[in-house]
Design a protein around this motif. Structure first.
Motif, PDB file in Angstrom:
ATOM      1  N   LEU A  12       0.917  -1.408   0.087  1.00 42.57           N
ATOM      2  CA  LEU A  12       0.007  -0.032  -0.019  1.00 42.57           C
ATOM      3  C   LEU A  12       0.754   1.365   0.106  1.00 42.57           C
ATOM      4  CD1 LEU A  12      -2.657  -1.188   2.425  1.00 42.57           C
ATOM      5  CD2 LEU A  12      -3.076  -0.749   0.110  1.00 42.57           C
ATOM      6  N   VAL A  13       2.021   1.367   0.850  1.00 39.51           N
ATOM      7  CA  VAL A  13       3.070   2.438   0.732  1.00 39.51           C
ATOM      8  C   VAL A  13       3.494   2.671  -0.660  1.00 39.51           C
ATOM      9  CG1 VAL A  13       5.124   3.184   1.714  1.00 39.51           C
ATOM     10  CG2 VAL A  13       3.427   2.093   3.114  1.00 39.51           C
ATOM     11  N   LYS A  14       4.047   1.466  -1.144  1.00 38.53           N
ATOM     12  CA  LYS A  14       4.584   1.785  -2.579  1.00 38.53           C
ATOM     13  C   LYS A  14       3.634   2.188  -3.667  1.00 38.53           C
ATOM     14  CE  LYS A  14       7.839  -2.045  -2.115  1.00 38.53           C
ATOM     15  NZ  LYS A  14       8.089  -3.591  -2.256  1.00 38.53           N
ATOM     16  N   ARG A  15       2.183   1.790  -3.383  1.00 41.09           N
ATOM     17  CA  ARG A  15       1.306   2.141  -4.216  1.00 41.09           C
ATOM     18  C   ARG A  15       1.161   3.574  -4.377  1.00 41.09           C
ATOM     19  NH1 ARG A  15      -3.707  -1.999  -4.914  1.00 41.09           N
ATOM     20  NH2 ARG A  15      -1.996  -3.537  -5.307  1.00 41.09           N
ATOM     21  N   TYR A  16       1.134   3.983  -3.077  1.00 37.16           N
ATOM     22  CA  TYR A  16       0.306   5.333  -2.909  1.00 37.16           C
ATOM     23  C   TYR A  16       1.522   6.577  -2.509  1.00 37.16           C
ATOM     24  CZ  TYR A  16      -3.888   2.883  -3.095  1.00 37.16           C
ATOM     25  OH  TYR A  16      -4.896   2.274  -3.738  1.00 37.16           O
ATOM     26  N   GLN A  17       2.786   6.033  -2.194  1.00 37.73           N
ATOM     27  CA  GLN A  17       3.691   7.097  -1.596  1.00 37.73           C
ATOM     28  C   GLN A  17       4.057   8.466  -2.674  1.00 37.73           C
ATOM     29  OE1 GLN A  17       7.310   4.821  -0.452  1.00 37.73           O
ATOM     30  NE2 GLN A  17       7.683   4.580  -2.625  1.00 37.73           N
ATOM     31  N   GLU A  18       4.200   7.859  -3.814  1.00 31.87           N
ATOM     32  CA  GLU A  18       4.434   9.192  -4.871  1.00 31.87           C
ATOM     33  C   GLU A  18       3.149  10.097  -5.011  1.00 31.87           C
ATOM     34  OE1 GLU A  18       5.734   7.624  -8.665  1.00 31.87           O
ATOM     35  OE2 GLU A  18       7.139   6.523  -7.731  1.00 31.87           O
ATOM     36  N   ARG A  19       2.001   9.726  -4.790  1.00 29.64           N
ATOM     37  CA  ARG A  19       0.710  10.420  -4.939  1.00 29.64           C
ATOM     38  C   ARG A  19       0.693  11.357  -3.571  1.00 29.64           C
ATOM     39  NH1 ARG A  19      -4.014   6.310  -6.811  1.00 29.64           N
ATOM     40  NH2 ARG A  19      -5.256   8.365  -6.468  1.00 29.64           N
ATOM     41  N   ILE A  20       0.786  10.712  -2.442  1.00 33.21           N
ATOM     42  CA  ILE A  20       0.506  11.142  -1.461  1.00 33.21           C
ATOM     43  C   ILE A  20       1.764  12.696  -1.131  1.00 33.21           C
ATOM     44  CG2 ILE A  20       0.903  11.160   1.439  1.00 33.21           C
ATOM     45  CD1 ILE A  20      -1.744  10.287   0.249  1.00 33.21           C
ATOM     46  N   TYR A  21       2.975  12.097  -1.538  1.00 31.65           N
ATOM     47  CA  TYR A  21       4.183  12.953  -1.449  1.00 31.65           C
ATOM     48  C   TYR A  21       4.135  13.994  -2.369  1.00 31.65           C
ATOM     49  CZ  TYR A  21       8.649  15.092  -2.659  1.00 31.65           C
ATOM     50  OH  TYR A  21       9.534  16.208  -2.936  1.00 31.65           O
ATOM     51  N   ALA A  22       3.457  14.040  -3.665  1.00 31.26           N
ATOM     52  CA  ALA A  22       3.238  14.992  -4.742  1.00 31.26           C
ATOM     53  C   ALA A  22       2.084  15.941  -4.031  1.00 31.26           C
ATOM     54  CB  ALA A  22       3.031  14.538  -6.059  1.00 31.26           C
ATOM     55  N   THR A  23       1.066  15.500  -3.561  1.00 31.26           N
ATOM     56  CA  THR A  23       0.035  16.392  -2.771  1.00 31.26           C
ATOM     57  C   THR A  23       0.624  17.088  -1.783  1.00 31.26           C
ATOM     58  OG1 THR A  23      -1.708  14.676  -3.404  1.00 31.26           O
ATOM     59  CG2 THR A  23      -2.001  16.260  -1.512  1.00 31.26           C
ATOM     60  N   ILE A  24       1.518  16.492  -0.874  1.00 28.88           N
ATOM     61  CA  ILE A  24       1.947  17.444   0.462  1.00 28.88           C
ATOM     62  C   ILE A  24       2.895  18.397  -0.140  1.00 28.88           C
ATOM     63  CG2 ILE A  24       3.372  16.949   2.441  1.00 28.88           C
ATOM     64  CD1 ILE A  24       2.109  14.311   2.837  1.00 28.88           C
ATOM     65  N   TYR A  25       3.778  17.842  -1.331  1.00 27.53           N
ATOM     66  CA  TYR A  25       4.711  18.929  -1.481  1.00 27.53           C
ATOM     67  C   TYR A  25       3.981  20.137  -2.215  1.00 27.53           C
ATOM     68  CZ  TYR A  25       8.526  21.046  -4.358  1.00 27.53           C
ATOM     69  OH  TYR A  25       9.652  22.016  -4.522  1.00 27.53           O
ATOM     70  N   HIS A  26       2.950  19.838  -3.033  1.00 24.09           N
ATOM     71  CA  HIS A  26       2.172  20.982  -3.628  1.00 24.09           C
ATOM     72  C   HIS A  26       1.711  21.888  -2.573  1.00 24.09           C
ATOM     73  CE1 HIS A  26      -0.408  23.076  -6.423  1.00 24.09           C
ATOM     74  NE2 HIS A  26      -1.439  22.954  -5.744  1.00 24.09           N
ATOM     75  N   MET A  27       1.320  21.491  -1.408  1.00 20.38           N
ATOM     76  CA  MET A  27       0.992  22.294  -0.327  1.00 20.38           C
ATOM     77  C   MET A  27       2.090  23.060   0.525  1.00 20.38           C
ATOM     78  SD  MET A  27      -2.055  19.843   1.338  1.00 20.38           S
ATOM     79  CE  MET A  27      -2.513  21.177   2.537  1.00 20.38           C
ATOM     80  N   THR A  28       3.303  22.594   0.735  1.00 20.59           N
ATOM     81  CA  THR A  28       4.130  22.857   1.575  1.00 20.59           C
ATOM     82  C   THR A  28       5.545  23.536   0.550  1.00 20.59           C
ATOM     83  OG1 THR A  28       5.657  20.690   1.313  1.00 20.59           O
ATOM     84  CG2 THR A  28       4.006  21.090   3.158  1.00 20.59           C
ATOM     85  N   ALA A  29       5.663  23.096  -0.855  1.00 21.82           N
ATOM     86  CA  ALA A  29       7.042  23.557  -1.588  1.00 21.82           C
ATOM     87  C   ALA A  29       8.232  23.148  -0.915  1.00 21.82           C
ATOM     88  CB  ALA A  29       6.696  25.132  -1.908  1.00 21.82           C
ATOM     89  N   ASN A  30       8.590  22.230  -0.125  1.00 21.50           N
ATOM     90  CA  ASN A  30       9.297  21.866   0.574  1.00 21.50           C
ATOM     91  C   ASN A  30       9.579  20.201   0.528  1.00 21.50           C
ATOM     92  OD1 ASN A  30      11.033  20.793   3.032  1.00 21.50           O
ATOM     93  ND2 ASN A  30      11.735  23.117   2.753  1.00 21.50           N
ATOM     94  N   HIS A  31      10.903  19.914  -0.062  1.00 16.48           N
ATOM     95  CA  HIS A  31      10.979  18.566  -0.315  1.00 16.48           C
ATOM     96  C   HIS A  31      10.879  17.512   1.114  1.00 16.48           C
ATOM     97  CE1 HIS A  31      11.206  18.358  -4.481  1.00 16.48           C
ATOM     98  NE2 HIS A  31      12.191  19.287  -4.576  1.00 16.48           N
ATOM     99  N   GLU A  32      11.752  18.273   1.911  1.00 15.16           N
ATOM    100  CA  GLU A  32      12.095  17.541   3.587  1.00 15.16           C
ATOM    101  C   GLU A  32      10.857  17.392   4.151  1.00 15.16           C
ATOM    102  OE1 GLU A  32      14.295  20.432   2.305  1.00 15.16           O
ATOM    103  OE2 GLU A  32      15.702  18.968   1.688  1.00 15.16           O
TER     104      GLU A  32
END
Length: 164
Positions: free
Chosen positions: A39-59
């Motif tokens: 489940l992590v592998k399946r969704y990690q990129e989408r979750i990361y992209a959503t959060i990055y869009h909100m924070t604009a910070n990779h870390e």
């Protein structure tokens, strides 16, 4: 013939096992870490992209994504299945990110130059960092222990969460 009560099994390049999300969730709820890892592998990129869009910070996005998956795993027993697992995970990630952004907005920012100036003019701080005293040694030892504990707990969290 496919009926409405039978979910379609769609092959997707992001789903190497081809297992349905519901099956993975049921297995993960029974303690199957490989199912949760899928489940992590399946969704990690989408979750990361959503959060990055909100924070604009990779870390920050990496940290919040990891925290979201950890929170979802620890709350897996309370997942009722009224929505897809991804929708539930997405809400966890969004809520964590909103809370993070609120906290970040409320923190007072001070420049490193201001810190240097303030530190140089604080006699207690100057004494602590320049005078070799038993109090200084105890303080540094306590700080080192706290840092070691924090690093150790972070390493333990990342080992199971992001191992491929």
């Amino acid at each position: 013939m496919l009926t409405m009560s039978e979910p379609a099994k769609v092959s997707d390049s992001n789903e190497p096992t081809g297992m349905l999300e519901g099956d993975l969730v049921r297995r993960a709820r029974r303690g199957d870490l490989q199912a949760y890892d899928e489940l992590v592998k399946r969704y990690q990129e989408r979750i990361y992209a959503t959060i990055y869009h909100m924070t604009a910070n990779h870390e920050d996005a990496n940290d919040l994504a990891q925290e979201s998956f950890i929170k979802a795993y620890s709350a897996l027993k309370s997942f009722k299945g009224g929505s897809s697992f991804y929708t539930w995970l997405y809400r966890i990630a969004i809520n964590k990110t909103i809370n993070f952004l609120k906290q970040r907005r409320n923190k007072h920012h001070i420049s490193l130059n201001d810190m240097d100036f303030n530190a140089e003019h604080d006699p207690d701080l100057m004494a602590l960092i320049s005078d070799k005293t038993p109090q200084r040694d105890v303080s540094l030892s306590e700080l080192q222990n706290k840092l070691n504990e924090a690093c150790s707990s972070c390493l333990n969290l990342t080992e199971w969460s992001w191992s491929a």
